[in-house]
Design a protein around this motif. Sequence first.
Motif, short mmCIF file in Angstrom:
data_model
loop_
_atom_site.label_atom_id
_atom_site.label_comp_id
_atom_site.label_asym_id
_atom_site.label_seq_id
_atom_site.Cartn_x
_atom_site.Cartn_y
_atom_site.Cartn_z
N GLU A 29 0.87 -1.17 0.00
CA GLU A 29 0.00 0.00 0.00
C GLU A 29 0.90 1.22 0.00
OE1 GLU A 29 -3.16 -0.32 -0.41
OE2 GLU A 29 -3.14 -2.51 -0.17
N ALA A 30 1.04 1.85 -1.14
CA ALA A 30 1.96 2.98 -1.27
C ALA A 30 1.48 3.91 -2.38
CB ALA A 30 3.38 2.48 -1.58
N GLU A 31 1.90 5.15 -2.30
CA GLU A 31 1.56 6.14 -3.31
C GLU A 31 2.80 6.48 -4.14
OE1 GLU A 31 -0.08 9.48 -1.27
OE2 GLU A 31 -1.97 8.45 -0.77
N ASP A 32 2.55 7.12 -5.26
CA ASP A 32 3.63 7.60 -6.14
C ASP A 32 4.53 6.47 -6.61
OD1 ASP A 32 2.71 10.26 -5.79
OD2 ASP A 32 3.86 10.43 -3.92
N LEU A 33 3.94 5.33 -6.91
CA LEU A 33 4.72 4.23 -7.45
C LEU A 33 5.00 4.45 -8.93
CD1 LEU A 33 2.88 1.22 -5.76
CD2 LEU A 33 5.07 2.25 -5.10
N VAL A 34 6.08 3.86 -9.41
CA VAL A 34 6.47 3.99 -10.82
C VAL A 34 6.40 2.60 -11.47
CG1 VAL A 34 8.25 4.74 -12.44
CG2 VAL A 34 8.03 5.87 -10.21
N PRO A 35 5.27 2.28 -12.11
CA PRO A 35 5.15 0.97 -12.76
C PRO A 35 6.13 0.84 -13.93
CG PRO A 35 2.99 2.00 -12.49
CD PRO A 35 4.02 3.06 -12.24
N ALA A 36 6.58 -0.37 -14.17
CA ALA A 36 7.45 -0.62 -15.31
C ALA A 36 6.63 -0.64 -16.60
CB ALA A 36 8.17 -1.95 -15.13
N THR A 37 7.30 -0.44 -17.70
CA THR A 37 6.70 -0.65 -19.02
C THR A 37 7.11 -2.04 -19.49
OG1 THR A 37 6.82 1.70 -19.58
CG2 THR A 37 6.61 0.16 -21.40
N PHE A 38 6.15 -2.82 -19.94
CA PHE A 38 6.41 -4.21 -20.31
C PHE A 38 6.30 -4.38 -21.82
CE2 PHE A 38 5.04 -4.19 -15.96
CZ PHE A 38 5.87 -5.09 -15.34
N GLY A 39 7.23 -5.15 -22.37
CA GLY A 39 7.25 -5.40 -23.81
C GLY A 39 6.87 -6.83 -24.13
N ASN A 40 6.72 -7.11 -25.40
CA ASN A 40 6.35 -8.44 -25.87
C ASN A 40 7.61 -9.27 -26.07
OD1 ASN A 40 5.35 -10.71 -27.09
ND2 ASN A 40 4.26 -9.64 -28.72
N SER A 41 7.84 -10.23 -25.19
CA SER A 41 9.06 -11.04 -25.29
C SER A 41 9.05 -11.95 -26.51
CB SER A 41 9.24 -11.88 -24.02
OG SER A 41 8.11 -12.68 -23.76
N ASP A 42 7.89 -12.13 -27.13
CA ASP A 42 7.82 -12.96 -28.34
C ASP A 42 8.54 -12.32 -29.52
OD1 ASP A 42 6.36 -14.86 -26.97
OD2 ASP A 42 4.41 -14.13 -27.68
N THR A 43 8.80 -11.03 -29.44
CA THR A 43 9.48 -10.34 -30.54
C THR A 43 11.00 -10.34 -30.39
OG1 THR A 43 9.39 -8.16 -29.45
CG2 THR A 43 7.48 -8.82 -30.78
N LEU A 44 11.51 -10.92 -29.30
CA LEU A 44 12.95 -10.92 -29.07
C LEU A 44 13.69 -11.70 -30.14
CD1 LEU A 44 13.26 -11.51 -25.22
CD2 LEU A 44 13.82 -9.42 -26.47
N GLN A 45 14.91 -11.26 -30.41
CA GLN A 45 15.78 -11.97 -31.33
C GLN A 45 17.14 -12.21 -30.67
OE1 GLN A 45 15.84 -10.53 -35.48
NE2 GLN A 45 14.32 -9.01 -34.86
N VAL A 46 17.74 -13.33 -31.00
CA VAL A 46 19.07 -13.63 -30.47
C VAL A 46 20.04 -12.55 -30.91
CG1 VAL A 46 20.99 -15.26 -30.54
CG2 VAL A 46 18.64 -16.10 -30.41
N GLY A 47 20.83 -12.07 -29.98
CA GLY A 47 21.80 -11.01 -30.26
C GLY A 47 21.34 -9.64 -29.81
#
Length: 402
Positions: free
Chosen positions: A179-197
């Motif tokens: 229970e807290a205020e002024d939290l900074v949520p992360a931005t999440f990406g689609n891991s299915d688009t990852l490429q090796v390298g």
Amino acid sequence: MMEQPNGSWQDPRRDGWQPPQYEYVPRPAPKRGRAPLIITLLCLALAAVVLVSAAAVLLWQGKDPFRIGEQAPAGAGEDAPAFELQELPEDMDDGLPTTQIAQQVGPSVVCINVYMPQSLSVAAYGSGVILNEEGFIVTNAHVVEDSSDLSVILNDGREFSARIIGQDTQSDLAVIKIEAEDLVPATFGNSDTLQVGERTVVIGNAAGRLAGTVTQGIVSGLNRQVPIQMSDGSVITMNLIQTDAAINPGNSGGAVVNRYGQVIGISSAKLSGSDYEGLCFAIPISDAQPVVQNLIAYGYVKDRMTLGVTVIALSSVTGPERGLPAHGLYIAEVLPESDLVNHDVTAGDVILKADGRELTATADLQEILKEKKSGDTIDLQIYKHSNGKTVAITANLLESTP
């Protein structure tokens, strides 16, 4: 699954060769005085380890492998807030500099203090990633397992008591809430688009006392089938992202970030051994999303089905040597509540096929069961050890509930 490393320091040299071990990133215990650097800070065992070999892999442990304890679900209900996966930016081909990624994602990564029953001192540490402004945080199940109390320290130094919303051993994911205020949520990406390298950045509470540690590397591999041994002796096969960005004890549950500042993985495991370096693994966020949403809503993963058996994968060596088929899943144990009991399937029999698919690894059965819902059945081809015959049956599945 308890981890009680002493967090001290020791000469990293070892006598002799040791086989590689896939192990969870442990929760290092608080520092106790001065001692040399321990190489076990790089060995990620919690209570037991997995030897990477041709040995068979146990799965579907009795007593419902997808349950944690006997506590009632603490989910927030079906309307609980979720987190969304963002598309890749179209105008950032080269991505952000690492310094900007650290500044952007750092406030979304928290330190987790773990307390054990009848103890007032911090027993171990981990990391977590803020999901939303409501205070939901994702971490590893092995970070919070068996804890009596938790506290969360934010990037700005504020500390809050946390409660467990839900945890799931099969995916090694858990959700806690503050229970807290002024939290900074992360931005999440689609891991299915990852490429090796691709470039990756890892942020977490390394060594349990180095909050906000940033390491960098690349995506070394995708869809790695990694066997991890659990505290109850069962082994689960996880589908993980491989990276050479350093993941150390205390990083458990922390963020693995792409070059756009999007969290695409949750730090979880590492291949340890004196001859191995830079083989670290993370849970893909695209796989984690439905699990996390279920944990928030129900406190457990709803509609997950199991056969109610413990199985061991056979090979062309282990099978014929014991008078068994060269492939399939050897049944080591059948739970009394399993429908297989009604079909006279017993320990010693071998599951050759499921829904027409030949089974060569426990992950094959796992993938089929992922598609099943409550009320579904599964078609099995069973080799009977008692007479050497093969029979076909249609079995009902069990739903894993807390």
